[in-house]
Scaffold this motif. Structure first.
Motif, PDB file in Angstrom:
ATOM      1  N   GLU A 189      19.295  20.268  58.161  1.00 33.67           N
ATOM      2  CA  GLU A 189      19.409  20.928  59.461  1.00 33.67           C
ATOM      3  C   GLU A 189      18.188  20.655  60.331  1.00 33.67           C
ATOM      4  OE1 GLU A 189      20.717  25.344  60.860  1.00 33.67           O
ATOM      5  OE2 GLU A 189      19.008  25.224  59.469  1.00 33.67           O
ATOM      6  N   SER A 190      16.995  20.724  59.737  1.00 33.33           N
ATOM      7  CA  SER A 190      15.764  20.481  60.506  1.00 33.33           C
ATOM      8  C   SER A 190      15.717  19.050  61.034  1.00 33.33           C
ATOM      9  CB  SER A 190      14.548  20.756  59.621  1.00 33.33           C
ATOM     10  OG  SER A 190      13.355  20.497  60.317  1.00 33.33           O
ATOM     11  N   LEU A 191      16.135  18.101  60.217  1.00 30.27           N
ATOM     12  CA  LEU A 191      16.135  16.695  60.655  1.00 30.27           C
ATOM     13  C   LEU A 191      17.152  16.468  61.774  1.00 30.27           C
ATOM     14  CD1 LEU A 191      15.841  14.919  57.186  1.00 30.27           C
ATOM     15  CD2 LEU A 191      14.111  14.948  58.984  1.00 30.27           C
ATOM     16  N   LEU A 237       2.687  19.148  53.615  1.00 28.29           N
ATOM     17  CA  LEU A 237       3.363  20.414  53.849  1.00 28.29           C
ATOM     18  C   LEU A 237       4.096  20.828  52.569  1.00 28.29           C
ATOM     19  CD1 LEU A 237       5.012  19.433  57.255  1.00 28.29           C
ATOM     20  CD2 LEU A 237       2.897  20.724  56.968  1.00 28.29           C
ATOM     21  N   THR A 238       4.405  22.112  52.484  1.00 30.22           N
ATOM     22  CA  THR A 238       5.183  22.624  51.351  1.00 30.22           C
ATOM     23  C   THR A 238       6.410  23.361  51.872  1.00 30.22           C
ATOM     24  OG1 THR A 238       3.865  24.647  51.284  1.00 30.22           O
ATOM     25  CG2 THR A 238       3.161  22.817  49.858  1.00 30.22           C
ATOM     26  N   PHE A 239       7.477  23.336  51.044  1.00 37.44           N
ATOM     27  CA  PHE A 239       8.708  24.030  51.435  1.00 37.44           C
ATOM     28  C   PHE A 239       9.407  24.542  50.180  1.00 37.44           C
ATOM     29  CE2 PHE A 239      13.335  23.837  52.445  1.00 37.44           C
ATOM     30  CZ  PHE A 239      13.345  24.891  53.352  1.00 37.44           C
ATOM     31  N   SER A 240       9.597  25.870  50.162  1.00 34.31           N
ATOM     32  CA  SER A 240      10.267  26.495  49.020  1.00 34.31           C
ATOM     33  C   SER A 240      11.645  27.018  49.370  1.00 34.31           C
ATOM     34  CB  SER A 240       9.409  27.657  48.491  1.00 34.31           C
ATOM     35  OG  SER A 240       9.337  28.708  49.454  1.00 34.31           O
ATOM     36  N   GLY A 241      11.997  27.042  50.643  1.00 32.71           N
ATOM     37  CA  GLY A 241      13.271  27.591  51.087  1.00 32.71           C
ATOM     38  C   GLY A 241      13.133  28.979  51.642  1.00 32.71           C
ATOM     39  N   ALA A 242      12.067  29.666  51.295  1.00 38.38           N
ATOM     40  CA  ALA A 242      11.867  31.028  51.788  1.00 38.38           C
ATOM     41  C   ALA A 242      11.225  31.041  53.163  1.00 38.38           C
ATOM     42  CB  ALA A 242      11.006  31.808  50.803  1.00 38.38           C
ATOM     43  N   SER A 260      10.205  28.912  56.951  1.00 39.83           N
ATOM     44  CA  SER A 260      10.794  27.958  57.891  1.00 39.83           C
ATOM     45  C   SER A 260      10.038  26.632  57.826  1.00 39.83           C
ATOM     46  CB  SER A 260      10.742  28.517  59.317  1.00 39.83           C
ATOM     47  OG  SER A 260      11.489  29.708  59.413  1.00 39.83           O
ATOM     48  N   LEU A 261      10.780  25.573  57.958  1.00 37.95           N
ATOM     49  CA  LEU A 261      10.148  24.261  58.015  1.00 37.95           C
ATOM     50  C   LEU A 261       9.454  24.070  59.363  1.00 37.95           C
ATOM     51  CD1 LEU A 261      12.603  21.658  56.434  1.00 37.95           C
ATOM     52  CD2 LEU A 261      10.201  21.960  55.869  1.00 37.95           C
TER      53      LEU A 261
END
Length: 627
Positions: free
Chosen positions: A119-121, A256-261, A263-264
């Motif tokens: 979605e972000s892309l 950067l880090t992204f866990s799903g919790a 926002s990107l």
């Protein structure tokens, strides 16, 4: 107990101080101003182009730079800028998805981490841009590969159609290697930055070494890697996470880090600083190969911004070459029979010599001069194009001989190179003269001989008839009266034909010459040495009878060249320290060595080519001595 609590309090205070100091150090490092300098583009050397990205304390790009604000130093020497341009060229972006089971983790809304990334892309792709179009690629670890397209619609379609079963997929860091390879391709627009946007779980320890190799590959090709670690927060501080952070930091990207919790980060905002750059162009003065430095400083408030870049450059002199020169040129008379071979005309009168000037460093540039030499003497020089040939005038060569041709190319940077000597034999076919021509040319001599013979026969006839008696004074008187005039006339002719040869000291031509061929001899003698004496001494002595070669490698009386017979010379080493060498072979001291036309004579560090010149009765020799 109180003492233990007191110690514990002190320890916590110490740790807090360390954390604060660490945070202060990091903040200071982030707030430093800097100028990022691209690897210089040297393809148009001596014109060099670089791209710079000046950032302020907050990491924002400086706008509206002017020429007078920028100082550029090449190898610590100030260079004037020829041009500055603010560019908005877009970016060459490769989106790389290292898909695996961590991408499949879902939140309470049953949306996976991959759904949020996708979605972000797509949201970023829907944004309009104020810059030139991006060069887009997208690949994943399952085989998807769409590369180098300007059409966002194709890129969006490839991403929308991607719907893998993520639960059974294992990560594969080969996708990162492929992404860096694609990003390293030449950019379609000058100044474009090469970027990899890499989504990946943490690597295992087995994958650390390959990532180190990929860091070097990315840096060599100026590829910036922006990494998004897709994982649970518990894995954000692992060694694998640290390796991905190092990957981004060392290549100039971000981590950067992204866990799903959470926002990107907005991808458009992340990539915005990469879409603009400044082009600087200047003329280099580098004339040596090796590693060089480029420094750029920008005058700004409150202090100047600086950047440094090292780069390598291969610089070599131009290399002039004769293209397939003839080994022999045969000159023939225009007519089969001529009265005088000295005034005969021959053909060809000239020949075109094709030339190639190559640049071994692959940096073609303008020439300052191209020099054509024959036998060590300048024949012609060109200072304007075309530099593809010379016309060699052959009219001066009316006897056979070998001539040595060289080229010297000097470029605009002052770099020069002398070509190897090219020997070319000029064969001159002399005109054939018939018997009548010979008789006519020597008619006076033949008439004189005929008269002498006639007088002899008449004298013999008179004796036989008894009219003249040998021993009679009257006869002697008659003979004297009869032949006084004729004999007096032809005595001169007799002496002319039987005169001795002219002594060598009366000859006004140079029997041979010594052509300087080494750096030392060319510095000491700018022109060939014309030798007129039958015996000469070469050495470092100041005596008048020595041809002085001032160098420590030369003995006072080093070697002697002497005439043995016509056009035959010998050289003798006089017991020198460095020795005498002929064609790079040392000759024994005090042992004469016969010289041949074209021999290379080495005396210490001096070197000469021995060249026998024309005979004294030739037209060429007459022309030489008349100058």
């Amino acid at each position: 107990m109180k003492k233990r609590n007191h110690l514990s309090c002190l320890f916590r205070t110490f740790l807090l101080s360390l954390i604060l100091l660490s945070g202060t150090s990091g903040a200071s490092a982030q707030s430093e101003k800097s100028v990022h300098i691209s690897i210089p583009d040297t393809s148009a050397y001596p014109i060099i182009t670089v791209y710079i990205d000046p950032l302020d304390r907050d990491g924002n790009r400086l706008e509206n730079l002017q020429l007078d604000q920028i100082t550029l130093l090449e190898d610590s020497i100030n260079r004037d800028l020829l041009e500055i341009q603010a560019l908005n060229p877009g970016i060459q972006l490769v989106t790389a998805l290292n898909l695996s089971s961590p991408f499949a983790i879902q939140d309470i809304n049953r949306r996976s981490r991959f759904d949020y990334i996708k979605e972000s892309l797509l949201n970023w792709a829907a944004q309009s841009l104020d810059t030139a179009p991006d060069d887009l690629s997208i690949i994943d670890s399952l085989g998807l590969e769409l590369i180098h397209t300007e059409k966002k619609s194709d890129w969006v379609k490839a991403l929308e159609e991607l719907d893998p079963d993520l639960r059974e997929i294992e990560s594969n860091f080969n996708v990162l290697a492929r992404a860096i390879e694609i990003a390293s391709d030449p950019v379609p627009q000058p100044g474009m930055k090469k970027v990899v946007l890499f989504f990946s779980p943490q690597p295992s320890s087995d994958g650390f070494e390959p990532i180190d190799n990929l860091i070097s590959l990315a840096k060599d090709n100026q590829v910036q890697v922006y990494t998004v670690l897709v994982s649970s927060p518990a894995y954000f501080e692992t060694a694998g996470a640290a390796k991905l952070q190092t990957l981004s930091e060392e290549t100039g990207g971000e981590y950067l880090t992204f866990s799903g919790a959470e926002s990107l980060l907005d991808i458009g905002q992340l990539l915005a600083p990469l879409r603009t750059t400044y082009l600087l162009r200047y003329q280099s003065s580098i004339v040596t190969s090796g590693t060089h430095t480029l420094e750029v400083s920008i005058a700004s408030t409150p202090s100047k911004i600086e950047g440094l870049r090292e780069f390598t450059l291969d610089v070599q002199p131009p290399n002039p070459i004769f293209i397939t020169p003839p080994q022999t040129i045969t000159r023939t008379p225009l007519e089969e029979s001529l009265e005088d071979s000295v005034t005969a005309s021959f053909e060809p009168t000239s020949i075109s010599l094709p030339i190639l000037v190559e640049f071994p460093d692959h940096h073609p540039r303008e020439l300052e001069e191209l020099i054509f030499r024959v036998d060590g003497e300048i024949f012609e020089s060109k200072t304007t194009p075309p530099y593809d040939h010379f016309i060699w005038d052959l009219d001066r060569y009316q006897i056979s001989g070998t001539h040595y041709l060289t080229l010297e190319a000097v470029d605009k940077m002052g770099l020069s190179r002398l070509s190897v000597e090219t020997p070319i034999r000029v064969e001159v076919i002399l005109p054939i003269q018939d018997t009548w021509d010979i008789a006519r040319k020597n008619s006076s001599a033949m008439l004189g001989l005929a008269l002498i013979l006639l007088l002899g026969l008449t004298f013999i006839g008179l004796i036989r008839q008894g009219k003249i008696h040998p021993g009679n004074n009257r006869v002697s008187s008659q003979i004297k009266n009869l032949g006084s005039r004729s004999v007096g006339t032809y005595r001169k002719l007799f002496h002319f034909f039987n005169r001795p040869p002219l002594p060598a000291e009366n000859m006004e031509f140079s029997p041979y010459r010594l052509i300087p061929v080494s750096d030392l001899s060319q510095q000491l003698f700018t022109e060939p040495l014309q030798i007129n004496d039958p015996v000469i001494t070469l050495g470092n002595s100041a005596r008048e009878d020595v041809i002085r070669i001032q160098h420590p490698s030369i003995t006072a009386d080093h070697a002697r060249i002497s005439l043995q017979k016509e056009n035959q010379y010998q050289i003798t080493d006089l017991g020198s320290i460095a020795g005498t060498w002929i064609n790079y072979q040392q000759i024994a001291p005090a042992s004469p060595h016969i010289l041949k036309d074209g021999d290379i004579i080495n005396i210490g560090e001096a070197a000469f080519r021995f060249q026998i010149k024309n005979r004294p009765n030739s037209q060429a020799a007459h022309e030489e001595n008349s100058h």
